[in-house]
Design a protein around this motif. Structure first.
Motif, PDB file in Angstrom:
ATOM      1  N   LEU A 136       0.828  -1.218   0.000  1.00 33.81           N
ATOM      2  CA  LEU A 136       0.000   0.000   0.000  1.00 33.81           C
ATOM      3  C   LEU A 136       0.860   1.264   0.000  1.00 33.81           C
ATOM      4  O   LEU A 136       0.530   2.255  -0.660  1.00 33.81           O
ATOM      5  N   GLY A 137       1.976   1.235   0.735  1.00 34.41           N
ATOM      6  CA  GLY A 137       2.903   2.373   0.723  1.00 34.41           C
ATOM      7  C   GLY A 137       3.488   2.588  -0.662  1.00 34.41           C
ATOM      8  O   GLY A 137       3.621   3.725  -1.134  1.00 34.41           O
ATOM      9  N   ALA A 138       3.849   1.501  -1.341  1.00 36.06           N
ATOM     10  CA  ALA A 138       4.397   1.614  -2.698  1.00 36.06           C
ATOM     11  C   ALA A 138       3.360   2.189  -3.650  1.00 36.06           C
ATOM     12  O   ALA A 138       3.683   3.030  -4.497  1.00 36.06           O
ATOM     13  N   ILE A 139       2.112   1.750  -3.520  1.00 36.90           N
ATOM     14  CA  ILE A 139       1.046   2.295  -4.374  1.00 36.90           C
ATOM     15  C   ILE A 139       0.853   3.774  -4.099  1.00 36.90           C
ATOM     16  O   ILE A 139       0.718   4.589  -5.027  1.00 36.90           O
ATOM     17  N   GLY A 140       0.881   4.152  -2.825  1.00 40.46           N
ATOM     18  CA  GLY A 140       0.711   5.562  -2.467  1.00 40.46           C
ATOM     19  C   GLY A 140       1.828   6.437  -3.005  1.00 40.46           C
ATOM     20  O   GLY A 140       1.573   7.495  -3.597  1.00 40.46           O
ATOM     21  N   PHE A 141       3.071   6.018  -2.789  1.00 44.36           N
ATOM     22  CA  PHE A 141       4.201   6.805  -3.284  1.00 44.36           C
ATOM     23  C   PHE A 141       4.264   6.795  -4.805  1.00 44.36           C
ATOM     24  O   PHE A 141       4.655   7.783  -5.432  1.00 44.36           O
ATOM     25  N   GLY A 142       3.879   5.697  -5.450  1.00 43.50           N
ATOM     26  CA  GLY A 142       3.838   5.661  -6.913  1.00 43.50           C
ATOM     27  C   GLY A 142       2.790   6.616  -7.462  1.00 43.50           C
ATOM     28  O   GLY A 142       3.022   7.311  -8.465  1.00 43.50           O
ATOM     29  N   THR A 143       1.642   6.664  -6.796  1.00 39.32           N
ATOM     30  CA  THR A 143       0.598   7.605  -7.208  1.00 39.32           C
ATOM     31  C   THR A 143       1.065   9.040  -7.018  1.00 39.32           C
ATOM     32  O   THR A 143       0.835   9.910  -7.876  1.00 39.32           O
ATOM     33  N   LEU A 144       1.723   9.287  -5.897  1.00 37.37           N
ATOM     34  CA  LEU A 144       2.245  10.627  -5.622  1.00 37.37           C
ATOM     35  C   LEU A 144       3.305  11.016  -6.665  1.00 37.37           C
ATOM     36  O   LEU A 144       3.318  12.161  -7.143  1.00 37.37           O
ATOM     37  N   ALA A 145       4.163  10.067  -7.031  1.00 43.75           N
ATOM     38  CA  ALA A 145       5.176  10.345  -8.058  1.00 43.75           C
ATOM     39  C   ALA A 145       4.518  10.650  -9.396  1.00 43.75           C
ATOM     40  O   ALA A 145       4.941  11.567 -10.109  1.00 43.75           O
ATOM     41  N   GLY A 146       3.463   9.903  -9.730  1.00 41.66           N
ATOM     42  CA  GLY A 146       2.753  10.186 -10.973  1.00 41.66           C
ATOM     43  C   GLY A 146       2.111  11.557 -10.945  1.00 41.66           C
ATOM     44  O   GLY A 146       2.136  12.291 -11.951  1.00 41.66           O
ATOM     45  N   TYR A 147       1.523  11.916  -9.822  1.00 39.70           N
ATOM     46  CA  TYR A 147       0.881  13.238  -9.699  1.00 39.70           C
ATOM     47  C   TYR A 147       1.923  14.341  -9.859  1.00 39.70           C
ATOM     48  O   TYR A 147       1.718  15.299 -10.600  1.00 39.70           O
ATOM     49  N   PHE A 148       3.061  14.204  -9.122  1.00 38.87           N
ATOM     50  CA  PHE A 148       4.094  15.221  -9.241  1.00 38.87           C
ATOM     51  C   PHE A 148       4.671  15.280 -10.658  1.00 38.87           C
ATOM     52  O   PHE A 148       4.968  16.372 -11.174  1.00 38.87           O
ATOM     53  N   GLY A 149       4.816  14.136 -11.297  1.00 34.83           N
ATOM     54  CA  GLY A 149       5.373  14.121 -12.658  1.00 34.83           C
ATOM     55  C   GLY A 149       4.416  14.747 -13.677  1.00 34.83           C
ATOM     56  O   GLY A 149       4.854  15.446 -14.596  1.00 34.83           O
ATOM     57  N   LEU A 150       3.121  14.496 -13.513  1.00 33.33           N
ATOM     58  CA  LEU A 150       2.161  15.028 -14.481  1.00 33.33           C
ATOM     59  C   LEU A 150       1.829  16.500 -14.273  1.00 33.33           C
ATOM     60  O   LEU A 150       1.449  17.193 -15.237  1.00 33.33           O
ATOM     61  N   THR A 151       1.992  16.984 -13.052  1.00 37.07           N
ATOM     62  CA  THR A 151       1.646  18.392 -12.794  1.00 37.07           C
ATOM     63  C   THR A 151       2.856  19.283 -12.815  1.00 37.07           C
ATOM     64  O   THR A 151       2.738  20.474 -12.554  1.00 37.07           O
ATOM     65  N   ALA A 152       4.019  18.733 -13.110  1.00 39.46           N
ATOM     66  CA  ALA A 152       5.242  19.538 -13.153  1.00 39.46           C
ATOM     67  C   ALA A 152       5.202  20.444 -14.376  1.00 39.46           C
ATOM     68  O   ALA A 152       4.768  20.068 -15.460  1.00 39.46           O
ATOM     69  N   GLU A 153       5.662  21.664 -14.165  1.00 39.64           N
ATOM     70  CA  GLU A 153       5.741  22.616 -15.285  1.00 39.64           C
ATOM     71  C   GLU A 153       7.099  22.507 -15.951  1.00 39.64           C
ATOM     72  O   GLU A 153       8.102  22.321 -15.294  1.00 39.64           O
ATOM     73  N   ASP A 154       7.113  22.615 -17.235  1.00 35.73           N
ATOM     74  CA  ASP A 154       8.368  22.492 -17.965  1.00 35.73           C
ATOM     75  C   ASP A 154       9.234  23.703 -17.842  1.00 35.73           C
ATOM     76  O   ASP A 154       9.081  24.786 -17.801  1.00 35.73           O
TER      77      ASP A 154
END
Length: 167
Positions: free
Chosen positions: A149-167
């Motif tokens: 569950l921790g891995a899923i949470g951190f993976g989701t958080l990484a995806g969120y940060f990666g997709l909302t990052a500004e170039d």
């Protein structure tokens, strides 16, 4: 720190959390033996016991047992057995059980206890051998599930940060 760095950090945390349950050793879930010894000897003389009560039930002489088998019997003697259920009895993996205990249990005994009489100091002690397969402990299950569950949470958080990052 920008969002891409946070995404990388979250991925670096998620990967070990996901991999930990995969590489951690699995506990032994093979067949085990549990032993319980009725603390009161059989209430008949040795001659009557051999003829009437022991009969077809295997009898083992305490003096003929190996030292590990004697220790297992003594620890089983200290366990409580109420005639139905063995409580706090010693458990040993079937493949590590000393002779003759491992050979006295039928291969396919499910839930039934095997009765054996142990002749010690002129008395016969009723000994129950129960074959069972241990279940995973709640703690082991919780650790693996929590890590996943921790891995899923951190993976989701990484995806969120990666997709909302500004170039």
């Amino acid at each position: 720190m920008n969002r891409r760095h946070r995404a990388v950090i979250a991925v670096l945390i998620a990967v070990p959390l996901f991999g930990a349950p995969l590489v951690s050793p699995v506990p032994n879930y093979d067949a085990h033996i549990e032993m319980g010894v009725h603390q009161e000897p059989v209430n008949q003389s040795a001659i009557e016991t051999e003829k009437k009560q022991v009969g077809d039930v295997p009898t083992v002489h305490y003096q003929n047992l190996s030292v590990p088998a004697q220790r297992l019997f003594e620890s089983g003697y200290n366990a409580t057995w109420n005639g139905i259920l063995i409580e706090n009895g010693p458990t040993v993996p079937l493949d590590e059980a000393p002779e003759p205990w491992a050979t006295l249990i039928p291969t396919r005994s499910k839930g039934d206890a095997t009765t054996v009489y142990v002749h010690k100091d002129g008395h016969y002690y009723e000994t129950k051998l129960h074959r069972f397969t241990p279940k995973p402990s709640l703690q082991a299950f919780g650790l693996r599930l929590g890590s996943l569950l921790g891995a899923i949470g951190f993976g989701t958080l990484a995806g969120y940060f990666g997709l909302t990052a500004e170039d």
